[in-house]
Structures are given as structure tokens and as C-alpha cells.
Design an enzyme around this catalytic site. Structure first.
Site, short mmCIF file in Angstrom:
data_model
loop_
_atom_site.label_atom_id
_atom_site.label_comp_id
_atom_site.label_asym_id
_atom_site.label_seq_id
_atom_site.Cartn_x
_atom_site.Cartn_y
_atom_site.Cartn_z
N CYS A 32 0.83 -1.19 0.00
CA CYS A 32 0.00 0.00 0.00
C CYS A 32 0.88 1.26 0.00
O CYS A 32 1.44 1.63 -1.03
CB CYS A 32 -0.97 -0.05 1.18
SG CYS A 32 -2.44 0.95 0.89
N HIS A 90 -3.68 -5.16 0.86
CA HIS A 90 -3.03 -5.69 2.06
C HIS A 90 -3.08 -7.22 2.07
O HIS A 90 -3.98 -7.81 2.67
CB HIS A 90 -3.71 -5.14 3.32
CG HIS A 90 -3.45 -3.68 3.51
ND1 HIS A 90 -2.33 -3.21 4.13
CD2 HIS A 90 -4.15 -2.60 3.12
CE1 HIS A 90 -2.35 -1.89 4.14
NE2 HIS A 90 -3.45 -1.49 3.52
N GLU A 140 -1.40 -9.23 3.71
CA GLU A 140 -1.20 -9.81 5.04
C GLU A 140 -2.51 -10.18 5.72
O GLU A 140 -2.56 -11.05 6.58
CB GLU A 140 -0.38 -8.86 5.94
CG GLU A 140 -1.08 -7.58 6.40
CD GLU A 140 -1.00 -6.42 5.42
OE1 GLU A 140 -0.81 -6.66 4.21
OE2 GLU A 140 -1.13 -5.26 5.87
#
Ligand code: GLN
Length: 543
Positions: free
Chosen positions: A381, A515, A517
Site C-alpha cells: 500500500c 493488504h 497480510e
């Protein structure tokens, strides 16, 4: 059988790990063949944590459907693999704003609107909404018993216990058993007081989960059971652990799941299958190597701000059978110091999500260092945006290159997104709009260009990833950026929004606007993290 509810409250002190306890119990019930769903009630007044600083409250976890939620929802997903939704996290602020909106509409037909029954009814409604026949709904109550803020939540779950009956509701209370070295004992008094506090609002816990740094001796267990009105075998030790992944295994060894099932009158055909968790624990405890990754961010003083990121890096390590040592570097250090001393010994550099100008120059320097030294670079990001600014400044001759997030600029290579497509709808934003809930949030599809590194990593033409951003690489600069060596390898389906950029002149330099993750799980590690750690491992063999 309709869904059974398991309520998890906490006492004595905060940060005992209710989220992990709930998640691990969820995983344990799944391993016995049951379906579970987890949700959380938070007692603060923010409508959601989206506007809260990550250094206060930790990471904001974003769901597929675009909710900005508490980081515990990330634990729920990582342990159970069940995707969370907007309907899985409510705060006092959200409950009140729902009730007040109803009052303004006149829905209460002239009644005096009160905490009991109107707020408590809204809480009960939330707990039971949007379930789809799961065997268990585990509902964590944020805060600590005894706080003023959590009273309406406790009252609501007390009522549910009454209305649905104990055969459909179970109360678990997590407390602390501190070890006092001068006495040489684990002390039960704080637990007794906490249970008393819970009893004062009408809730008798069915199971006590006691956080401790050592096994609970028989005498203490008996004492807790006696004073807290709980059978001794329902006093379960929640021992400190070297890895979170061992918690479901420990709980089972303690008979926690047996007690839960026994409460509901359930008998499972065979013991839970925990082999996959055991395999992960073995990989954590016996790695075959180690890599060091520098995470250059600005919320490095509270690591909970990067909760999912840290976990995803570990998952990438598990997939490669190596330990990932994370070096958390405060980006603002690089304003006065050279990056070399902090970054030259690392095997990969990751610049995570972030907001605002502070620290941005340091992140830009980190991206440059990674590009020039050919160290694997993962920009997430903000980390993508900073890498793009770096290339524009140093390779495309645009020294003014910047993001409009930092104020007006003559070379806005990163600019405010003013419109995008969500489903079939056009979303429009202005710079002067509200800050809460107005970002491009949640899962959006992205097309991958074949022949690129990311295409090979994902092995799919279209992916879906979760977003949380307001700014975007400005495609007016696409050609200029391509000339610097960037490949626009992932785009939104309409081709308008750059989602992934990779460098063709570098072994592993990938920036993503989303994102990843948030989607990584120990039993299903994210491909980008697996690949990044693999590249870092390769790098570690070069130096
Ligand atoms: N501040 C940037 C934006 O809003 C990046 C956000 C992020 O990293 N999540 O686009």
C-alpha cells in the site's frame, strides 16, 4: 440444532489474550468437526476502529466486505480460516448510533428509549444476526469485567443465557493467576474477585480459563473451583507459550474442549485432529534456517499496529521452513541517519501500509536502497506508493514527485482517488469528505498480466485482495514509470486502477496497493509472503 453461543469475558487485567483464547477454542471445535463463527463486541464509543491511531489500538483489520474492525478478527481468521464480516464486530458507538437512528425515525413509537431494554436488545440482535446455522458462535466481550463501559454487554449476554437456556449458552471467563515469587505461589485472589464482579451482574461463569506462567497445582485448582463455584475440572490453565500455534493443542491437553462439549451435552465420535497444528509447531520450533527482514514503518513502537503483517511474515517463514527475524525500523531514523547501517545486513526490506507525511522520506530512502542494492523489496500500500515516488524522483528526473496526501505538488505520481467502481456502483469522494469509513475498503478483484512475476507467484489470472486506501498510483504517469523499469502487472478489471507494480530489472521488487497480510493464515500462507521469504532466503545465501 440452532447455533450455540459461547461468551468469552476477561477479568483482572487486559491483554490476557481473550482473542487468542477464543480463536484457539474455535480451531479446536473445528478440529472436532463442528462449524464455528467468531465475533467481538468492543466497549468503546468509536463507531469502528477505523479512525483510531494504530499506536493506540493496534492494527485496523479490514474484512472482505470492507469493514474496519478490531485486530482480534484477524486472529479469528488466522486460527479458523472463516472469513469475518462487518456483522462480526460491533462497538458501543455502533450500537448506540443504530438505536439513536431508530429513535429519530420514530421506530420506538413514543417510548422512552433506555439502556435496558433498547440498547441491550440491540446488542442481542447483533450477537444473533447474520449467522447461518453454524454449530457454535463464539462471542468475545472486549474490555475487562468491572469496567463501566462493558456493563450493557454483560447485561445483554446475561439475558441471553436466560432466554436461550444454558443448553445453548456457555460463559467462559479468562483471568490471571499471578505468581508471587516471595510467596512462591500462584495467587487465586484476583480470580476470585473477578468472578465476584461477574456474579454481581448475574453471570456465573461455567468455565474458568486461568492465564499463568506455570501449571496450576492441584490445591490451587481446588481452591479456585471452590471459591468460584466451578467444578475443578473446569478450571483450565492457559499457559504462556513460545508460539501461539500450540494453544489449541495445549487446550485440548487440558480438556478444555471436552468441558465445552460436555456443557452442551455433546459427544464427539473421535478426538480432534490436531496434526496440522502440530506440524506448524514443529516447523516453528525446528527451523532449518533464518532470514532477517527489515520492516521500515512508523508505528514500530507498538507492534500490534503490524499484527497481521508480522504473522504473515511468519507464515512465509513456515512455508520455507525458516525462522523470520523481523528488524523493526522506525523510518524517521533515516531523516538524520544513513540507511546503510540499518539495512545492509538484512535479506529483505518491507515497507508496510501507512498514513501521512511523517517518516515518508525514510521509506523512500529504504525503497531506493533495496532497488539499488538488489535486495528483495515488498511494498504494501503506502510502501508501493513510496517506491513509485522514489523511482520517479531518481530514475525519471522528477525531483518534485510526491503524493497529494502530503499537500499540493507539481508531480503528483500518487494522487487522491476520486472515483472507483464498487460492485456495479460508482463511488465518488472529495478531499473535504469525512475520514471515517470513506476509504476504498475491502475486497476488490485484480487482473494479473501473464508473463509477470506476480502472475507466476499467484498462479491465477484474477485475484481478490483487501484494500484500505485513499490514494493511488496516478496512471497519467504510467509511461514515465514504465520507462524506469516498472511493470504494471496487476490492474482493476476496468484497467483504470494500478493494483500491483513490479520491477523488471530487479530479482524481487513488488509493490501492491492492497493488504495481502490480511489474507494470510498459518494453514494457508499467502503466496506473496511465501515468495518474498523465498527470495530473502536466496539473498541470505548471497551475502
Ligand atoms: N495513506 C495511503 C492511502 O491512503 C496508504 C494507505 C495504506 O497504506 N493503507 O492511500
Amino acid at each position: 440444532m440452532p447455533t450455540r453461543f459461547i461468551f468469552i469475558t476477561g477479568g483482572v487485567v487486559s491483554s490476557l489474550g481473550k482473542g487468542i483464547a477464543s480463536s484457539a477454542l474455535g480451531a479446536l471445535l473445528q478440529a472436532s468437526g463442528y462449524t464455528v463463527h467468531l465475533r467481538k463486541l468492543d466497549p468503546y464509543l468509536n463507531v469502528d476502529p477505523g479512525t483510531m491511531s494504530p499506536t493506540q489500538h493496534g492494527e485496523v483489520y479490514v474484512t472482505d466486505d470492507g469493514a474496519e474492525t478490531d485486530l482480534d478478527l484477524g486472529n479469528y481468521e488466522r486460527f479458523t480460516g472463516v472469513a469475518t464480516r462487518q456483522s462480526d464486530n460491533a462497538t458501543t458507538g455502533r450500537i448506540y448510533s443504530t438505536v439513536i437512528a431508530r429513535e429519530r425515525r420514530g421506530d420506538y413509537l413514543g417510548a422512552t428509549v433506555q439502556v435496558i431494554p433498547h440498547i441491550t436488545d440491540a446488542i442481542k440482535e447483533f450477537i444473533q444476526a447474520d449467522l447461518h446455522g453454524e454449530d457454535f458462535c463464539l462471542c468475545e466481550i472486549g474490555g475487562t469485567v468491572g469496567d463501566i463501559e462493558s456493563l450493557p454487554f454483560l447485561e445483554a449476554i446475561r439475558q441471553m443465557g436466560n432466554e436461550l437456556g444454558r443448553e445453548r449458552c456457555l460463559f467462559i471467563h479468562l483471568t490471571l493467576l499471578p505468581y508471587i515469587p516471595s510467596a512462591g505461589e500462584l495467587k487465586t485472589k484476583p480470580t476470585q474477585h473477578s468472578v465476584k464482579e461477574l456474579l454481581s451482574v448475574g453471570i456465573q461463569p461455567d468455565i474458568l480459563l486461568c492465564r499463568t506462567d506455570r501449571p496450576i497445582p492441584e490445591t490451587e485448582r481446588r481452591k479456585i473451583g471452590l471459591f468460584c463455584n466451578v467444578p475443578q475440572e473446569r478450571v483450565i490453565a492457559a499457559l504462556d507459550v513460545d508460539t501461539l500455534h500450540v494453544v489449541p493443542i495445549n487446550y485440548h491437553a487440558q480438556g478444555f474442549d471436552d468441558q465445552v462439549l460436555h456443557h452442551f451435552g455433546l459427544k464427539r465420535p473421535s478426538p480432534p485432529d490436531l496434526t496440522r497444528w502440530a506440524e506448524i509447531v514443529a516447523r516453528v520450533r525446528e527451523p532449518e534456517g533464518e532470514v532477517t527482514i527489515a520492516v521500515v514503518g512508523k508505528y514500530t513502537n507498538l507492534l500490534d499496529s503490524y499484527k497481521s503483517l508480522g504473522e504473515a511474515l511468519n507464515h512465509g517463514g513456515l512455508a520455507n521452513r525458516v525462522r523470520v527475524k523481523v528488524k523493526w525500523v522506525d523510518a524517521s531514523l533515516f531523516e538524520t541517519r544513513d540507511v546503510t547501517e540499518h539495512l545492509e545486513d538484512v535479506h529483505g526490506i518491507l515497507v508496510p501500509g501507512g498514513f501521512g507525511e511523517r517518516g515518508s522520506e525514510g521509506k523512500i530512502k529504504a525503497a531506493r536502497f533495496a532497488r539499488e542494492r538488489r535486495i528483495p523489496y515488498f511494498g504494501i500500500c503506502f510502501g508501493l506508493q513510496m517506491a513509485v515516488i522514489e523511482a520517479a524522483r531518481n530514475l525519471a528526473g522528477l525531483p518534485e514527485a510526491s503524493s497529494t496526501e502530503f499537500g499540493p505538488t507539481t508531480a503528483p505520481v500518487v494522487g487522491l482517488m476520486t472515483e472507483w467502481i464498487k460492485g456495479n456502483q460508482l463511488e465518488i469522494r472529495k478531499a473535504s469528505g469525512d475520514l471515517g469509513g470513506t476509504m476504498r475498503l475491502g475486497a476488490y478483484p485484480c487482473h494479473l498480466r501473464s508473463g509477470t512475476k506476480v502472475h507466476a507467484i499467484y498462479g491465477h489470472d484474477t485475484i481478490s485482495e483487501r484494500h484500505r486506501h485513499r490514494y493511488e498510483v496516478n496512471t497519467t504517469y504510467r509511461e514515465i514509470l514504465e520507462k524506469t523499469g516498472f511493470v504494471f502487472c496487476g490492474l482493476s478489471p476496468d484497467g483504470l486502477l494500478p493494483e500491483i507494480l513490479e520491477r523488471e530489472d530487479h530479482p524481487w521488487f513488488i509493490g501492491v496497493q492492497f493488504h495481502p497480510e490480511l489474507r494470510s493464515r498459518p494453514l494457508d500462507p499467502h503466496p506473496l509472503f511465501c515468495s518474498f521469504i523465498k527470495a530473502a532466503l536466496h539473498q541470505s545465501r548471497l551475502v
